[in-house]
Design a protein around this motif. Structure first.
Motif, mmCIF file in Angstrom:
data_model
loop_
_atom_site.group_PDB
_atom_site.id
_atom_site.type_symbol
_atom_site.label_atom_id
_atom_site.label_comp_id
_atom_site.label_asym_id
_atom_site.label_seq_id
_atom_site.Cartn_x
_atom_site.Cartn_y
_atom_site.Cartn_z
ATOM 1 N N SER A 165 0.808 -1.214 0.000
ATOM 2 C CA SER A 165 0.000 0.000 0.000
ATOM 3 C C SER A 165 0.842 1.265 0.000
ATOM 4 N N GLU A 166 2.129 1.143 0.350
ATOM 5 C CA GLU A 166 3.005 2.313 0.441
ATOM 6 C C GLU A 166 3.801 2.560 -0.835
ATOM 7 N N PHE A 167 3.630 1.703 -1.837
ATOM 8 C CA PHE A 167 4.370 1.854 -3.082
ATOM 9 C C PHE A 167 3.421 2.076 -4.253
ATOM 10 N N ARG A 168 3.841 2.918 -5.199
ATOM 11 C CA ARG A 168 3.123 3.069 -6.453
ATOM 12 C C ARG A 168 3.471 1.898 -7.363
ATOM 13 N N ALA A 169 2.695 1.730 -8.400
ATOM 14 C CA ALA A 169 2.918 0.625 -9.335
ATOM 15 C C ALA A 169 4.277 0.717 -10.019
ATOM 16 N N ASP A 170 4.817 1.926 -10.174
ATOM 17 C CA ASP A 170 6.109 2.091 -10.842
ATOM 18 C C ASP A 170 7.286 2.072 -9.874
ATOM 19 N N GLY A 171 7.035 1.671 -8.619
ATOM 20 C CA GLY A 171 8.127 1.485 -7.680
ATOM 21 C C GLY A 171 8.446 2.659 -6.784
ATOM 22 N N PHE A 172 7.739 3.779 -6.918
ATOM 23 C CA PHE A 172 7.980 4.919 -6.032
ATOM 24 C C PHE A 172 7.370 4.654 -4.659
ATOM 25 N N PHE A 173 8.130 4.970 -3.621
ATOM 26 C CA PHE A 173 7.662 4.855 -2.244
ATOM 27 C C PHE A 173 6.973 6.150 -1.835
ATOM 28 N N VAL A 174 5.785 6.044 -1.271
ATOM 29 C CA VAL A 174 5.010 7.204 -0.840
ATOM 30 C C VAL A 174 5.430 7.554 0.589
ATOM 31 N N THR A 175 6.171 8.643 0.741
ATOM 32 C CA THR A 175 6.772 8.951 2.038
ATOM 33 C C THR A 175 5.766 9.434 3.072
ATOM 34 N N GLY A 176 4.681 10.064 2.623
ATOM 35 C CA GLY A 176 3.756 10.683 3.564
ATOM 36 C C GLY A 176 4.131 12.102 3.929
ATOM 37 N N ASP A 177 5.299 12.552 3.473
ATOM 38 C CA ASP A 177 5.710 13.932 3.719
ATOM 39 C C ASP A 177 5.159 14.830 2.617
ATOM 40 N N LEU A 178 4.855 16.043 2.987
ATOM 41 C CA LEU A 178 4.356 17.033 2.041
ATOM 42 C C LEU A 178 5.466 18.002 1.663
ATOM 43 N N GLY A 179 5.569 18.307 0.381
ATOM 44 C CA GLY A 179 6.607 19.232 -0.033
ATOM 45 C C GLY A 179 6.365 19.811 -1.404
ATOM 46 N N HIS A 180 7.281 20.659 -1.838
ATOM 47 C CA HIS A 180 7.230 21.223 -3.180
ATOM 48 C C HIS A 180 8.646 21.493 -3.652
ATOM 49 N N VAL A 181 8.810 21.624 -4.963
ATOM 50 C CA VAL A 181 10.107 21.856 -5.585
ATOM 51 C C VAL A 181 10.130 23.272 -6.152
ATOM 52 N N ASP A 182 11.226 24.007 -5.879
ATOM 53 C CA ASP A 182 11.288 25.386 -6.359
ATOM 54 C C ASP A 182 11.869 25.447 -7.771
ATOM 55 N N GLU A 183 12.044 26.664 -8.258
ATOM 56 C CA GLU A 183 12.474 26.870 -9.644
ATOM 57 C C GLU A 183 13.887 26.359 -9.910
ATOM 58 N N ASP A 184 14.678 26.146 -8.838
ATOM 59 C CA ASP A 184 16.039 25.628 -9.001
ATOM 60 C C ASP A 184 16.135 24.127 -8.768
ATOM 61 N N GLY A 185 14.980 23.490 -8.537
ATOM 62 C CA GLY A 185 14.986 22.046 -8.313
ATOM 63 C C GLY A 185 15.215 21.631 -6.872
ATOM 64 N N TYR A 186 15.197 22.597 -5.941
ATOM 65 C CA TYR A 186 15.388 22.287 -4.528
ATOM 66 C C TYR A 186 14.047 21.877 -3.908
ATOM 67 N N LEU A 187 14.084 20.830 -3.119
ATOM 68 C CA LEU A 187 12.893 20.341 -2.428
ATOM 69 C C LEU A 187 12.735 21.026 -1.075
ATOM 70 N N SER A 188 11.521 21.432 -0.766
ATOM 71 C CA SER A 188 11.191 21.945 0.566
ATOM 72 C C SER A 188 10.104 21.066 1.161
ATOM 73 N N ILE A 189 10.261 20.734 2.432
ATOM 74 C CA ILE A 189 9.258 19.943 3.141
ATOM 75 C C ILE A 189 8.416 20.911 3.960
ATOM 76 N N VAL A 190 7.115 20.871 3.739
ATOM 77 C CA VAL A 190 6.234 21.840 4.386
ATOM 78 C C VAL A 190 5.354 21.203 5.467
ATOM 79 N N GLY A 191 5.406 19.925 5.606
ATOM 80 C CA GLY A 191 4.590 19.272 6.623
ATOM 81 C C GLY A 191 4.530 17.785 6.365
ATOM 82 N N ARG A 192 3.635 17.109 7.058
ATOM 83 C CA ARG A 192 3.479 15.675 6.915
ATOM 84 C C ARG A 192 2.021 15.338 6.709
ATOM 85 N N ASP A 193 1.807 14.422 5.823
ATOM 86 C CA ASP A 193 0.440 14.005 5.564
ATOM 87 C C ASP A 193 -0.173 13.405 6.819
#
Length: 526
Positions: free
Chosen positions: A384-412
């Motif tokens: 249940s924690e993996f997508r069909a293509d093998g990605f693990f769903v972390t449960g963390d919430l975030g977004h990527v900025d214009e330079d490709g840097y990830l920011s974590i803004v909270g947790r699901d």
């Protein structure tokens, strides 16, 4: 492609290459060399074999931090065992659950813990050994009353063979938990550990010339599988401290090159007048992780020392996923950088799984050789924690900025990370809710200047009751490790709910977000 190798095999090679080099520099002035550590590893390996450990068997470790504890880790891998590190703050009930679930062949505890665990060795399924901070206890053939004390077997009590593990073979099980409070074991493979370590060595330019200040615990990913593994594989040295003390770390800075820590380390170092550019002259890297570092602390540290702290993002199930750059780009406050080589990350819509464009917030997903094999004996949960293509769903919430840097803004989910340690609200709520003076409760995490986040309990009193906060805390303290204790209790007439009846914890977090804003480092509840 080079043949696969393991952490324990690389360490054995380093011990042959650098036998007289100090691996551990201890606070009392003693040094423990690579060769001396290798000797201890062989002795412990022989002991574990005598205790009946075979490849795939679990070895649980709940001991205080020591060079011998690292040797126990390496010895377990050396004979094909699977290490089960347990938080030393666990209560007996928490330890009982994990041991019952993982069913280790051997349980190693500190000698002072033995009276609470000596009953475990009464059957044939579990052997109890002890290991103290000075190498005392039964594991190395000393006293302590364990069931397997006596003469070590084999060639003078040494085991010289190296188990030939493959990349998919399990190396460790680390227990984590969800909002239900039920702990589950994340199975990390030899391939997970090696691939992640190699990526970090390259990303952070970590070499045999480095001298690490190691002030982290060794029962979780950061302290053991990042800091220790990197040092072992690089052939570097560690100033190996029992815990974090700001004054001691300041004393060591002129002799060291790297510090790996959690945000609490840096907030406390900022309180030291001796933290200056001059005291950090030999340092090349400060790393922070396991919890969010406030942007203001990142900026204050750089202003004081001239060093920009390098933040990274990891979790129990994946090791390290992303990092701010060592060079070739800025280390952005409030971000955790870009994916490590070989690791893929994406941000998706939590319902559909559709990849979101940069700038939009969603669930962070990870794919790569660092991602764990699954949860111990929970195939449905794993699936249940993996997508069909093998990605693990972390449960963390975030977004990527214009330079490709990830920011974590909270947790699901409502996980609280306090001082780098995970706290699961449901576990605390279940204890509070059975108190006769409590109608219901909601446990949340709020910002704290020292711990990143800390725990607050919002309580609805039972009709006709007027509970005291200290009485409620005393009632649950014995069932919880200290870091899980709420630092404040607030009483309300009712918890906020949506139309479906679900408690709106986001509203509670907003309400109490400033509770500790003006608290000094190390402060308890106001």
């Amino acid at each position: 492609m080079a043949p696969f190798t393991t952490i324990h095999r690389v360490f054995a090679e380093q011990a042959e290459r650098r036998p007289g080099k100090a691996l551990f520099e201890l606070p009392d002035g003693r040094s423990v060399t690579y060769a001396e550590t290798a000797e201890t590893v062989r002795r412990i390996a022989a002991r574990l074999l005598a205790d009946g450990v075979t490849p795939g068997d679990r070895v649980a470790m709940q001991v205080e931090k020591s060079p011998e504890a690292v040797a126990l880790y390496l010895a377990t891998l050396r004979i094909g065992g699977v290490l089960l590190p347990l938080n030393t703050a666990y209560t007996a009930a928490e330890t009982d659950y994990v041991i019952g679930d993982a069913r280790p062949r051997v349980f190693v505890c500190s000698p002072e813990r033995l009276p609470g665990h000596d009953h475990r060795g009464e059957g044939d399924e579990l052997v109890v050994e002890t290991l103290g901070v000075s190498g005392d206890g039964t594991l190395l053939g000393g006293g302590g009353g364990g069931p397997a004390s006596g003469t070590l077997p084999g060639d003078g009590g040494h085991h010289s063979e190296l188990h030939d593990a493959g990349p998919d073979d399990p190396a460790s099980i680390l227990y984590t938990s969800g909002t239900t409070g039920r702990p589950k074991g994340a199975v990390l493979t030899h391939g997970n550990l090696v691939s992640n370590c190699r990526a970090l060595l390259d990303a952070w330019r970590y070499t045999a010339d480095d001298r690490l200040i190691h002030a982290l615990p060794i029962f979780h990913v950061h302290g053991l599988f990042v800091a220790v593994n990197m040092t072992l594989m690089a052939g570097a040295s560690m100033y190996y401290l029992p815990g974090f003390d700001a004054g001691t770390v300041i004393d060591l800075l002129p002799e060291a090159t790297v510090l790996m820590g959690v945000p609490t380390f840096y907030t406390r170092l900022l309180g030291e007048d001796r933290l200056t550019p001059e005291s950090c002259a030999s340092m090349r890297l400060f790393v922070s992780g396991s919890a969010p570092l406030l942007a203001r602390d990142h900026q204050a540290f750089e202003a004081r020392t001239g060093h920009a702290i390098l933040e990274r993002y990891g979790m129990t199930e994946t090791g390290m996923n992303t990092t701010n750059p060592y060079d070739g780009g800025p280390r952005k406050p409030g971000t955790v950088g870009k994916p490590l080589p070989g690791v893929e990350t994406r941000v998706t819509d939590r319902e559909s799984g559709r990849a979101l464009p940069d700038g939009e917030t969603g669930i962070i997903e990870v794919r790569g050789p660092n991602v764990f094999a699954g949860y111990w004996q929970l195939p449905e949960k794993t699936a249940s924690e993996f997508r069909a293509d093998g990605f693990f769903v972390t449960g963390d919430l975030g977004h990527v900025d214009e330079d490709g840097y990830l920011s974590i803004v909270g947790r699901d989910k409502d996980l609280v990370i306090s001082g780098g340690l995970n706290v699961y609200p449901k576990e605390i709520e279940q204890l509070l809710d059975v108190h006769p003076e409590v109608l219901e409760s909601a446990v949340i995490g709020v910002p704290h200047p020292d711990f990143g986040e800390t725990v607050v309990a919002v309580v609805v009193p039972a009709p006709g009751s007027a509970p005291r906060a200290d009485a409620l805390l005393d009632a649950v303290a014995g069932e919880l490790a200290r870091y899980k204790h709420p630092r404040a209790v607030r009483f309300v007439e009712a918890l906020p709910r949506n139309v479906m009846g679900k408690v709106q914890k986001a509203e509670l977090r907003r309400c109490y977000a400033d509770l500790f804003v003006d608290a000094g480092a190390g402060s308890d509840a106001p």
